[in-house]
Design a protein around this motif. Structure first.
Motif, short mmCIF file in Angstrom:
data_model
loop_
_atom_site.label_atom_id
_atom_site.label_comp_id
_atom_site.label_asym_id
_atom_site.label_seq_id
_atom_site.Cartn_x
_atom_site.Cartn_y
_atom_site.Cartn_z
N PHE A 90 1.27 26.26 28.20
CA PHE A 90 0.75 24.97 28.66
C PHE A 90 -0.71 24.84 28.23
CE2 PHE A 90 -0.27 27.91 32.09
CZ PHE A 90 -1.56 27.57 32.44
N PHE A 91 -1.14 23.59 28.16
CA PHE A 91 -2.53 23.27 27.83
C PHE A 91 -2.95 22.07 28.66
CE2 PHE A 91 -5.50 20.54 25.47
CZ PHE A 91 -6.57 21.41 25.36
N ASP A 92 -4.17 22.11 29.20
CA ASP A 92 -4.69 20.92 29.89
C ASP A 92 -6.18 20.79 29.68
OD1 ASP A 92 -6.11 22.29 32.17
OD2 ASP A 92 -4.08 22.88 32.71
N VAL A 93 -6.64 19.57 29.82
CA VAL A 93 -8.07 19.24 29.75
C VAL A 93 -8.39 18.37 30.95
CG1 VAL A 93 -7.62 17.27 28.22
CG2 VAL A 93 -9.92 18.26 28.34
N GLU A 94 -9.54 18.63 31.58
CA GLU A 94 -9.92 17.92 32.79
C GLU A 94 -11.37 17.45 32.69
OE1 GLU A 94 -9.25 18.35 37.62
OE2 GLU A 94 -9.11 20.12 36.34
N LEU A 95 -11.60 16.21 33.08
CA LEU A 95 -12.93 15.61 33.05
C LEU A 95 -13.41 15.39 34.48
CD1 LEU A 95 -11.13 14.36 30.55
CD2 LEU A 95 -13.18 13.01 30.15
N TYR A 96 -14.59 15.90 34.78
CA TYR A 96 -15.21 15.73 36.09
C TYR A 96 -16.30 14.65 35.99
CZ TYR A 96 -13.36 20.23 37.82
OH TYR A 96 -12.55 21.27 38.22
N ARG A 97 -16.24 13.70 36.89
CA ARG A 97 -17.29 12.69 36.97
C ARG A 97 -17.87 12.71 38.38
NH1 ARG A 97 -18.89 8.70 33.80
NH2 ARG A 97 -17.10 9.01 32.43
N SER A 98 -19.16 12.98 38.48
CA SER A 98 -19.79 13.08 39.80
C SER A 98 -20.23 11.71 40.28
CB SER A 98 -21.00 14.01 39.74
OG SER A 98 -22.00 13.50 38.88
#
Length: 206
Positions: A141-149
């Motif tokens: 599996f592969f994932d990418v996650e973006l955090y926005r504060s």
């Protein structure tokens, strides 16, 4: 202003158990231990408690509470709490499983309030793909996650990118083992931190 980048290698080990009550509701409990400073320093202990509601084969909703014990610069563990809620969409395409999850969480504070009285939150957007290999127990599996504060009731900026590559190994009725390599890239900080993470987890469902 000059932005400096610091790096570290971490190791995360976890174990979790989940119970499906029917085709809609699931309760889960997990523990995790994290080691920092090139995996030489025990830094974090946490417990997760979550409940999920599966609306149909595509959409599900979740609520989660996390209890933290984080070690500060004085080598003293500090208690923190985190709450989150999320919506997830999944779609199976042949042997691929594609998923998108959006999560709203407070930022590891004493409940919802910082020392200044401002509410601090993260919005996390996660995109993932998993492939089921025919007649093989390892599923990559592969994932990418973006955090926005979201801080000070108005200011928003991208604060982190998280990349994960891993495999799930099925133990059939005994659960599954997850092994992954993760890269966390902090953004828009005075000292951006790049963290390389080796993770090992065991999951059991009944």
């Amino acid at each position: 202003q000059e932005t400096k980048v610091v790096t570290d290698m971490e190791q995360w080990t976890s174990i979790s158990i989940s119970k499906e009550f029917n085709k809609h509701w699931k309760l889960s409990l997990g523990q995790e231990f994290r080691f920092t400073q090139d995996m030489s320093r025990f830094d974090t202990y946490l417990v997760d408690l979550g409940v999920d509601y599966k609306l149909n084969k595509h959409f599900s909703f979740g609520l989660n509470y996390r209890f933290y014990q984080n070690k500060n610069s004085d080598e003293i563990f500090k208690t923190q709490h985190r709450f989150s809620t999320d919506i997830q969409y999944k779609h199976k395409l042949n042997r691929f499983t594609l998923a998108y999850r959006i999560r709203l969480q407070n930022k590891d504070e004493s409940f919802f309030t910082s020392s200044t009285g401002d509410n601090l939150y993260n919005i996390r957007n996660k995109f993932s793909v998993e492939y089921n290999i025919n007649n093989f127990k390892l599923d990559p599996f592969f994932d990418v996650e973006l955090y926005r504060s979201i801080e000070n009731a108005g200011s928003t900026e991208l604060s982190k990118l998280r990349w994960t590559l891993g495999v799930n190994y099925s133990l059939k009725k005994y659960g599954a083992v997850e092994l992954f390599y993760r890269l966390d890239n902090e953004l828009n900080q005075t000292y951006n931190k790049d963290t390389y993470i080796i993770g090992l987890g065991y999951k059991f469902s009944f």
